[in-house]
Design an enzyme around this catalytic site. Structure first.
Site, PDB file in Angstrom:
ATOM      1  N   ASN A 219      -5.425   2.437  -0.598  1.00 21.94           N
ATOM      2  CA  ASN A 219      -4.100   2.397   0.244  1.00 21.94           C
ATOM      3  C   ASN A 219      -3.419   3.715   0.399  1.00 21.94           C
ATOM      4  O   ASN A 219      -4.052   4.756   0.356  1.00 21.94           O
ATOM      5  CB  ASN A 219      -3.017   1.479  -0.725  1.00 21.94           C
ATOM      6  CG  ASN A 219      -1.802   1.403  -0.006  1.00 21.94           C
ATOM      7  OD1 ASN A 219      -1.795   1.538   1.082  1.00 21.94           O
ATOM      8  ND2 ASN A 219      -0.648   1.106  -0.732  1.00 21.94           N
ATOM      9  N   ARG A 220      -2.275   3.797   1.074  1.00 22.06           N
ATOM     10  CA  ARG A 220      -1.345   4.767   1.380  1.00 22.06           C
ATOM     11  C   ARG A 220      -0.210   5.580   0.647  1.00 22.06           C
ATOM     12  O   ARG A 220      -0.164   4.922  -0.580  1.00 22.06           O
ATOM     13  CB  ARG A 220      -1.061   4.852   2.871  1.00 22.06           C
ATOM     14  CG  ARG A 220      -0.371   3.620   3.246  1.00 22.06           C
ATOM     15  CD  ARG A 220       0.051   3.516   4.782  1.00 22.06           C
ATOM     16  NE  ARG A 220      -1.204   3.906   5.737  1.00 22.06           N
ATOM     17  CZ  ARG A 220      -2.198   2.960   6.061  1.00 22.06           C
ATOM     18  NH1 ARG A 220      -2.353   2.004   5.478  1.00 22.06           N
ATOM     19  NH2 ARG A 220      -3.059   3.443   6.842  1.00 22.06           N
TER      20      ARG A 220
ATOM     21  N   LYS B 256      -2.469   8.805  -1.178  1.00 22.07           N
ATOM     22  CA  LYS B 256      -2.553   7.290  -1.028  1.00 22.07           C
ATOM     23  C   LYS B 256      -1.383   6.656  -2.351  1.00 22.07           C
ATOM     24  O   LYS B 256      -0.721   7.374  -2.669  1.00 22.07           O
ATOM     25  CB  LYS B 256      -3.917   6.913  -1.462  1.00 22.07           C
ATOM     26  CG  LYS B 256      -5.196   7.253  -1.030  1.00 22.07           C
ATOM     27  CD  LYS B 256      -5.101   7.120   0.417  1.00 22.07           C
ATOM     28  CE  LYS B 256      -6.268   7.778   1.009  1.00 22.07           C
ATOM     29  NZ  LYS B 256      -6.109   7.705   2.661  1.00 22.07           N
ATOM     30  N   ASP B 257      -1.050   5.410  -1.944  1.00 21.52           N
ATOM     31  CA  ASP B 257       0.065   4.656  -2.508  1.00 21.52           C
ATOM     32  C   ASP B 257      -0.229   4.481  -3.967  1.00 21.52           C
ATOM     33  O   ASP B 257      -1.296   4.710  -4.580  1.00 21.52           O
ATOM     34  CB  ASP B 257       0.084   3.342  -1.788  1.00 21.52           C
ATOM     35  CG  ASP B 257       1.505   2.739  -2.132  1.00 21.52           C
ATOM     36  OD1 ASP B 257       2.355   3.584  -2.800  1.00 21.52           O
ATOM     37  OD2 ASP B 257       1.874   1.678  -1.801  1.00 21.52           O
ATOM     38  N   LYS B 258       0.750   4.419  -4.812  1.00 19.00           N
ATOM     39  CA  LYS B 258       0.618   4.056  -6.303  1.00 19.00           C
ATOM     40  C   LYS B 258       0.280   2.775  -6.564  1.00 19.00           C
ATOM     41  O   LYS B 258      -0.577   2.451  -7.160  1.00 19.00           O
ATOM     42  CB  LYS B 258       2.081   4.745  -6.920  1.00 19.00           C
ATOM     43  CG  LYS B 258       1.909   4.035  -8.378  1.00 19.00           C
ATOM     44  CD  LYS B 258       3.481   4.772  -9.164  1.00 19.00           C
ATOM     45  CE  LYS B 258       3.227   4.356 -10.515  1.00 19.00           C
ATOM     46  NZ  LYS B 258       4.405   4.549 -11.211  1.00 19.00           N
TER      47      LYS B 258
END
Length: 692
Positions: free
Chosen positions: A71-72, A296-298
Site C-alpha cells: 500500500n501507500r 507505503k502505508d502502515k
C-alpha cells in the site's frame, strides 16, 4: 479540535452517476494489500522483478502468500514527491537518534556517562559502547557519536569502541564558550574543503594569542588561523588548509564502499520509516543508507523495492529471521550497482476487500436474502463498469493531508509557504485528543515552550518530533530556532507539508472545474500536447511546450476528451488554464494570502516548481468478485449465485440471527493497477459513492 472529516480535503464531486453501495475497508490488515510495480512493469513480489542484468546474485525465494502484498503512505501519497520534480536529499547523520545507531540501552548509558563527565574533574574514565565487527558500522558509530558529543573521543580497540572525554575539547572550552568549542570540533570533524569557522568577537589581544597558540599546537596540520577586524570588533577565523587534490580511491576501496544490495520488503502494520530505522540499527548503518521508490502505508500489508548501501547480500540474509519477528519479510536479495530513486516505479497493484456490503438507504441495512444479493450484484456491476470506462476524479487521498489528525498537514504547509516558522511549528505540535505519550509531550511543549522537557516525554519512535524538539532545545523557539527545527528534518519530510497544501488546492480546483465547466473539454483547458501523452508529473521536468491550451475550434470539434485534461499543481513554473479556472486559482491562492507567493522558501531550501496532474485517472486490469463473507474467510467458493439452504439452517442453529446475517453479508474483492500518483481509496470512493 479535530477536523470533522476527510471530506474537508476530498470534495464530494464524482464523474459517474451510478448509485453505488455501502461497505467497510481495512477491517483486517490483509484486506488492503498493495504491491509496487517496478519500471519494467513487474510486481516486486514476483521473482521476475529482480531477474535483471543488474543483479549479480539473486535470492530466488520470494514470498508469494496471498496474505502479503502492499500500500501507500501515511506521510504522503504514492507519488512520493515525484509528482512535483522535487530533488530529494538524504538525511545527514545528525538527523538520527543515537538510539538507532547504538540501540536504546547503550544510548541511554552514553547520555548518563556524558552527564557524569560534565560534573566531574578531568579523569581517564571510559565507557565501552560494545563490539562492532563490521567496519562500516564502526565508522557510523564514530561519526554519529562525534557529531552528537563533540567533546568525546571515540577509540577502536577492535572490535570494541570506547569513548572518553577529549582533552583538547576541555582545554579549548576553557578559552572559548562551550557552544563555540562544540561548533569548532564539528567543523574539524566535517573536513569540508574550502570551509571556515569564525569564533565570536574577542577584543583581548592576549586572549586571542592564547587561542591562536592552542589551535596551532593541536590542529596546525589541519587548519590555519587569522585575526580580522570588522566594524570595530576583532575575531579569529579558522579555515582548513589546502590538501591538494583528493587521493584517488583504488578499485578495491571503491568496491568496498560502493556495495549496494537490493531486496523486496514485505511489512505488516509498520510505517516504512519505522521499518528502515529498525533495519538500520540491526545492520549498523544509517537510515539514509536505505533508498526506495515510494513510502507505503502502515495499516496494510505492503511490498516494496529497497536498496541498502554498505551491506552485502550475505549479511542481509543473516538478519532476515530477526527482521521477521518485527513484521518484516525480506526476499529477492541481490547485488545491484546503484541506489533506488524516489518515484522510480510504474505504479501499484491493489488487492482489496470491502466487507459488509449493503445498498445505500437505511431501509436496506442488514436486510438479507436472495433479493438483496441480486440487487447488490447489479449495483456493483454497474459501478465497476462505469469506473472502468469513465475513470474517477484523480483527487489526492486523505492520507496526503494526515487523515484523522487534529491539524492536517496542509495547514502546516500553508504556514511554511507564508514563512511563518513559529506558527508552523506550533501547528505541527498540536496534540490529538487523549492522553497518549505523544500527545502529552506535544501538549507540554505548547503549554511550556520547554523543548528539553518535551523531548524527554516524546516516545523514541517519533523520530520527526524528536528531531525538531532537539533543534528547538538547541536554537530556541523563536523564528530562527523554529527555522532550524524545520531544517533538522530531511528535505523530503520538509517539502511534504507545502505539497499537502498545494494538493488540497488541486482537489478543490478539480471539483470546481467539473461543477462549473461540466464534463466536456472547454476552451482554455490545458491538455496533453497531441502525440505526447507522457506521464509528465512522474517526469518532474514538466515544461510548457508539452502543454497545449484548447482553442475554440478544438472545443467545437471535440478534438480532446476529458481524460486528457490537466490541472496544474500550484508552483512557480506552471501555466494556469486560460478560462475561468485561471481566475479561480488566482482568487483561491489570494484567499490564503498567497497572491504574491513565489512558492519558494529559501530559508528552508524549499522550491515548488509545480506540475500538471490529469483530471481523471483510470484503473487498469480491473477485476472483481462478490462472495458471502462466511465463505470468503474460509477461502472457498462463496459465489453470490451459489449457496445452500441447509448450510443457512446450520448457521441459524449455531449462532444468533445477527451473527447469521453478518455471515450472510457480501464481501467484494477488487484487484486493479493504478499509476504511481493515484489513490486506491479515491477509486473505491467513486465506485461506492461514499467514503469507504
Amino acid at each position: 479540535m479535530k477536523q470533522d472529516s476527510d471530506d474537508v480535503n476530498v470534495p464530494a464531486c464524482f464523474i459517474s452517476n451510478h448509485e453505488g453501495f455501502l461497505g467497510s475497508i481495512k477491517n483486517l490488515i490483509k484486506d488492503f494489500v498493495v504491491t509496487e510495480i517496478d519500471i519494467t512493469g513487474q510486481r516486486v513480489n514476483t521473482a521476475a522483478a529482480t531477474q535483471t542484468p543488474a543483479c549479480a546474485s539473486s535470492n530466488k525465494t520470494s514470498v508469494t502468500s496471498a496474505e502479503f502484498k502492499e500500500n501507500r503512505s501515511v506521510l504522503q501519497d504514492t507519488d512520493n514527491s515525484a509528482d512535483c520534480g522535487v530533488d530529494v536529499t538524504v538525511p545527514s547523520p545528525a538527523s538520527f537518534d543515537l538510539s538507532v545507531i547504538l540501540g536504546q540501552s547503550v544510548s541511554e548509558e552514553l547520555e548518563q556517562f556524558v552527564l557524569t563527565l560534565k560534573d566531574e574533574k578531568p579523569t581517564k574514565q571510559e565507557l565501552s559502547l560494545g563490539n562492532f565487527t563490521d567496519k562500516h558500522h564502526r565508522a557510523n558509530v564514530h561519526r554519529a557519536v562525534r557529531h552528537r558529543f563533540p567533546f568525546l573521543m571515540t577509540v577502536t580497540i577492535q572490535p570494541e569502541i570506547r569513548v572518553r572525554e577529549d582533552p583538547d575539547y576541555r582545554e579549548l572550552s576553557q578559552l572559548v564558550t562551550e557552544d563555540e568549542a562544540e561548533d569548532f570540533f564539528r567543523f574539524i570533524d566535517a573536513k569540508v574543503r574550502g570551509s571556515s569557522y569564525t569564533f565570536g568577537p574577542d577584543d583581548s589581544k592576549e586572549h586571542r594569542t592564547a587561542v591562536h597558540h592552542f589551535l596551532s599546537r593541536r590542529f596546525g596540520k589541519l587548519v590555519e588561523t587569522k585575526s580580522f577586524s570588522d566594524q570595530g570588533t576583532t575575531a579569529i577565523a579558522v579555515r582548513l588548509r589546502e590538501q591538494g587534490r583528493p587521493k584517488k580511491r583504488t578499485a578495491e576501496e571503491r568496491k568496498e564502499e560502493d556495495v549496494y544490495t537490493a531486496f523486496t520488503l514485505c511489512k505488516e502494520n509498520l510505517e516504512t520509516l519505522e521499518a528502515i530505522s529498525y533495519m538500520a540499527a540491526a545492520l549498523g548503518v544509517l537510515p539514509s543508507d536505505f533508498t526506495y521508490a515510494g513510502i507505503k502505508d502502515k495499516r496494510a500489508i505492503t511490498y516494496q523495492s529497497m536498496v541498502v548501501k554498505k551491506v552485502s547480500p550475505q549479511r542481509l540474509k543473516e538478519k532476515t529471521a530477526e527482521f521477521e519477528k518485527r513484521g518484516m519479510r525480506l526476499s529477492q536479495i541481490c547485488s545491484v550497482s546503484e541506489p533506488l530513486r524516489l518515484g522510480r516505479l510504474q505504479g501499484n497493484h491493489f488487492d482489496l476487500v470491502v466487507r459488509d456490503l449493503r445498498p445505500h438507504g437505511t431501509g436496506d441495512t442488514h436486510s438479507s436474502g436472495a433479493n438483496t444479493h441480486t440487487r447488490l450484484a447489479a449495483l456493483v456491476k454497474e459501478a465497476v463498469e462505469n469506473v472502468e470506462a469513465r475513470g474517477f476524479v484523480n483527487y489526492y487521498g486523505p492520507q496526503r493531508f494526515g487523515s484523522g489528525q487534529s491539524i492536517q498537514s496542509d495547514r502546516v504547509g500553508l504556514a511554511l509557504l507564508k514563512e511563518d516558522m513559529v506558527g508552523a511549528v506550533r501547528l505541527f505540535f498540536t496534540p490529538e485528543e487523549g492522553d497518549d505519550p505523544q500527545s502529552n509531550a506535544k501538549r507540554h511543549f505548547l503549554q511550556t515552550d520547554n523543548a528539553k522537557e518535551s523531548l524527554a516525554l516524546m516516545p523514541l519512535s517519533k523520530a520527526r518530533e524528536r528531531l525538531m524538539l532537539r533543534a528547538l532545545n538547541r536554537y530556541g523557539t523563536g523564528p530562527d530556532g523554529c527555522a532550524q527545527a524545520w531544517l533538522s528534518l530531511p528535505h523530503s519530510m520538509r517539502v511534504f507539508y507545502p505539497h499537502a497544501y498545494c494538493s488540497r488546492v488541486w482537489n478543490e480546483a478539480a471539483a470546481h472545474r467539473l461543477t462549473t465547466l461540466g464534463h466536456s473539454v472547454r476552451r482554455g483547458d490545458l491538455v496533453w500536447k497531441q502525440g505526447g501523452q507522457k506521464k509528465l508529473e512522474d517526469a518532474g521536468e514538466t515544461s510548457s511546450p508539452q502543454i497545449h491550451v484548447v482553442t475554440d475550434q478544438e472545443e467545437q470539434e471535440g478534438v480532446y476528451t476529458l481524460g486528457q485534461v490537466l490541472l496544474p499543481m500550484p508552483g512557480n513554473t506552471v501555466t494556469y488554464p486560460e478560462n475561468s479556472m485561471g481566475t479561480w486559482f488566482q482568487e483561491r491562492l489570494a484567499r490564503d494570502g498567497l497572491n504574491e507567493c513565489r512558492f519558494r522558501v529559501s530559508g528552508l531550501k524549499l522550491n515548488l516548481p509545480g506540475c500538471y496532474r490529469p483530471l481523471l485517472a483510470f484503473p487498469r486490469n480491473l477485476r472483481y468478485q462478490l462472495q458471502r463473507a462466511a465463505c470468503w474467510g474460509g477461502g472457498g467458493g462463496g459465489q453470490v449465485t451459489g449457496g445452500s439452504s441447509s448450510r443457512r439452517s446450520d448457521l441459524l442453529l449455531n449462532g444468533t440471527k445477527e451473527e447469521e446475517e453478518k455471515r450472510d453479508s457480501l464481501a467484494l474483492t477488487l484487484n486493479f493497477d493504478l499509476d504511481s500518483s493515484c489513490y486506491a481509496t479515491i477509486c473505491l470512493r467513486e465506485i461506492m459513492k461514499c467514503d469507504p
